[in-house]
Design an enzyme around this catalytic site. Structure first.
Site, PDB file in Angstrom:
ATOM      1  N   SER A   1       0.764  -1.213   0.129  1.00  0.00           N
ATOM      2  CA  SER A   1      -0.039  -0.140  -0.163  1.00  0.00           C
ATOM      3  C   SER A   1       1.054   1.271  -0.238  1.00  0.00           C
ATOM      4  CB  SER A   1      -0.891   0.101   1.358  1.00  0.00           C
ATOM      5  OG  SER A   1      -0.040   0.116   2.410  1.00  0.00           O
ATOM      6  N   LYS A   2       0.231   2.356  -0.151  1.00  0.00           N
ATOM      7  CA  LYS A   2       0.938   3.692   0.003  1.00  0.00           C
ATOM      8  C   LYS A   2       1.950   3.844   1.215  1.00  0.00           C
ATOM      9  CE  LYS A   2      -1.069   6.354  -3.297  1.00  0.00           C
ATOM     10  NZ  LYS A   2      -0.802   7.624  -4.001  1.00  0.00           N
ATOM     11  N   ARG A   3       1.276   3.261   2.257  1.00  0.00           N
ATOM     12  CA  ARG A   3       2.172   2.860   3.727  1.00  0.00           C
ATOM     13  C   ARG A   3       3.561   2.534   3.288  1.00  0.00           C
ATOM     14  NH1 ARG A   3       2.130  -0.897   6.864  1.00  0.00           N
ATOM     15  NH2 ARG A   3       0.483  -2.244   5.587  1.00  0.00           N
TER      16      ARG A   3
ATOM     17  N   GLY B   1       5.285   3.138   0.898  1.00  0.00           N
ATOM     18  CA  GLY B   1       6.095   4.109  -0.104  1.00  0.00           C
ATOM     19  C   GLY B   1       5.532   3.807  -1.400  1.00  0.00           C
TER      20      GLY B   1
END
Ligand code: GLU
Length: 472
Positions: free
Chosen positions: A248-250, A252
């Site tokens: 996920s965006k978490r 990066g």
């Protein structure tokens, strides 16, 4: 067996931005098609109208185009098997559903949604997997009343196939669910539409994420009911974050267009994505797109989940940036310079790029790596020793006074000064470097002084000297 060149498709649902996993699926399809001289098709699966996001399809196409993943058939390209939007193919799904309805392989189901929900809840409560029980459905009613069309699974047919990545797969027909083909509003489900389209578009290899592995047995029953030849299936393992959870965006991970805006090169992102779960059997890690096309094979797609590592992307991008010619780098850097570079000449910017090319990981770093080539520092890190500056800078200024400011001359003079002052090279150069760049790390000292020129270099050294005298 088919004799013609392979036909593959990337079939995104336009419900969001193009994430890393989707990009890699598109890339594997494209590499396979290009390696085999086949056809790469883009098809939008936009039948879940509630989830469709208006700009998503355009952004997906822009992402693919930026990466250079050109498609031979699809929106913006045309082709003989269109339309390439499922929302424009509703009649075809209805017609095909009717064929199976006539053959008794699809039946009408008037069960109210709330009753189905109750059955689902009951299964949940008893902790057993939910599976519709045909005998409990309301299978009589008027065709004018709202109803869905369900596929009648053949419980005695155990579908099996050789998945190109996962190997032999099979499921008992008795475990499969009578699934909905057409919803009560006449729109198809993904389960139905993907099979009909893959057949009509003459797809030879279905290469997609492995979240569809468990649905494939159902699809095989559908192919059999229609009497259609099945394509080869190539399910690719997911991309995980470094902590082994869903990416996920978490972690990066960004969308393709965000990578573009940060100054990653399309060829580098392709290199990175291709090597997420694929290798060419050697230890080579840096590839051009042409090399990837040449070497790609489905057989070398790995079965275990790939791990996303943005440090590795930076490393790969750095390689690709260093491989650029200076002209190409100058062209790519346009739009990434700090504001203060606006007035600078092209020649000067070329010179600056030569100095930072070695260290650049992505072009978005350009302002932070080059600002001091365009602006005098206003502050200095604490590593600047003011006593040393006060003592040494007058001598530095004197030494470079008559220099022609070539790198060689500056080097000779300043090394001479090190000996004269009997100080450590590193200590003297640190004072000079910080004074002229405001930073502890910068490109080579003589190259930097040469690029800044005599006037700017001396002005900056003077500024620090004055400050050092003030604080004395
Ligand atoms: N529309 C599906 C998705 O976006 C594609 C599945 C497939 O390739 O069959 O995940």
């Amino acid at each position: 067996m088919r004799e013609q060149a392979p036909r593959v498709r990337f079939a995104p649902s336009p419900t969001g931005y193009m994430h890393v996993g989707g990009l890699r699926t598109a890339l594997f399809n494209w590499l396979f098609a290009r390696n085999q001289g086949g056809v790469f098709i883009l098809r939008f699966e936009d039948t879940d109208q509630a989830r469709v996001i208006e700009d998503a399809a355009a952004s997906i196409m822009d992402s693919l185009q930026w990466l250079g993943l050109d498609w031979d058939e699809g929106p913006r390209a045309g082709g003989a098997h269109g339309p390439y939007w499922q929302s424009q193919r509703l009649e075809s799904y209805q017609k095909h559903a009717e064929t199976l309805l006539e053959q008794g392989r699809i039946y009408r189901d008037w069960t109210p949604p709330q009753d189905l929900e109750a059955m689902r809840k009951a299964a949940q409560k008893e902790k057993r997997p939910f599976k519709v029980d045909r005998s409990q459905l309301k299978t009589d009613g008027s065709p004018d009343e709202p109803h869905v069309l369900r596929f009648a699974i053949d419980q005695s047919h155990d579908p099996a196939w050789d998945d190109v990545v996962y190997g032999r797969q099979s499921r008992a027909g008795s475990e499969l669910d009578d699934f909905v083909c057409l919803k009560s509003d006449g729109w198809p489900t993904y389960n139905f539409a993907n099979v009909v389209d893959d057949h009509l578009m003459d797809i030879s290899h279905v290469l997609r994420g492995d979240e569809f592995l468990s649905s494939t047995p159902k699809f095989l029953q559908l192919y059999a009911a229609f009497g259609w030849q099945t394509p080869s299936f190539v399910h690719v393992p997911p991309v995980h974050g470094p902590d082994k959870t869903k990416l996920s965006k978490r972690h990066g991970a960004l969308g393709a267009l965000e990578y573009r805006d940060w100054g990653y090169l399309p060829g580098a992102l392709i290199n990175f994505l291709a090597t997420l779960g694929w290798n060419d059997g050697t230890t080579q890690e840096i590839f051009t797109p042409a090399e990837l096309i040449n070497r790609f094979s489905l057989e070398r797609i790995q079965k275990s989940p790939a791990v996303f590592d943005d440090g590795r992307l930076d490393w790969i991008n750095g390689h690709h940036l260093r491989a650029l010619t200076l002209d190409e780098l100058v062209r790519r850097a346009e739009g990434f310079w700090p504001q203060s570079a606006r007035e600078a000449s092209m020649d000067y910017k070329r010179q600056v790029l030569t100095l930072v090319q070695e260290r650049l990981k992505y072009l978005g770093e350009l302002p932070e790596l080059t600002w001091f080539f365009f602006t005098d520092p206003a502050e200095y890190p604490e590593q600047l020793d003011m006593d040393n500056a006060r003592q040494w800078l007058p001598r530095v200024l004197e030494t470079i006074e008559s220099s022609d400011f070539s790198e060689a001359d500056l080097e000779e003079r300043l090394r001479g000064l090190v000996a004269e002052l009997d100080v450590k090279t590193g200590e003297l150069f640190k004072v000079i470097r910080i004074s002229i760049t405001g930073q502890t790390a910068a490109p080579g000292l003589f190259e930097t002084m040469h690029a800044l020129g005599s006037e700017t270099t001396r002005r900056r050294l003077q500024t620090v000297l004055s400050r050092a005298r003030e604080v004395a």
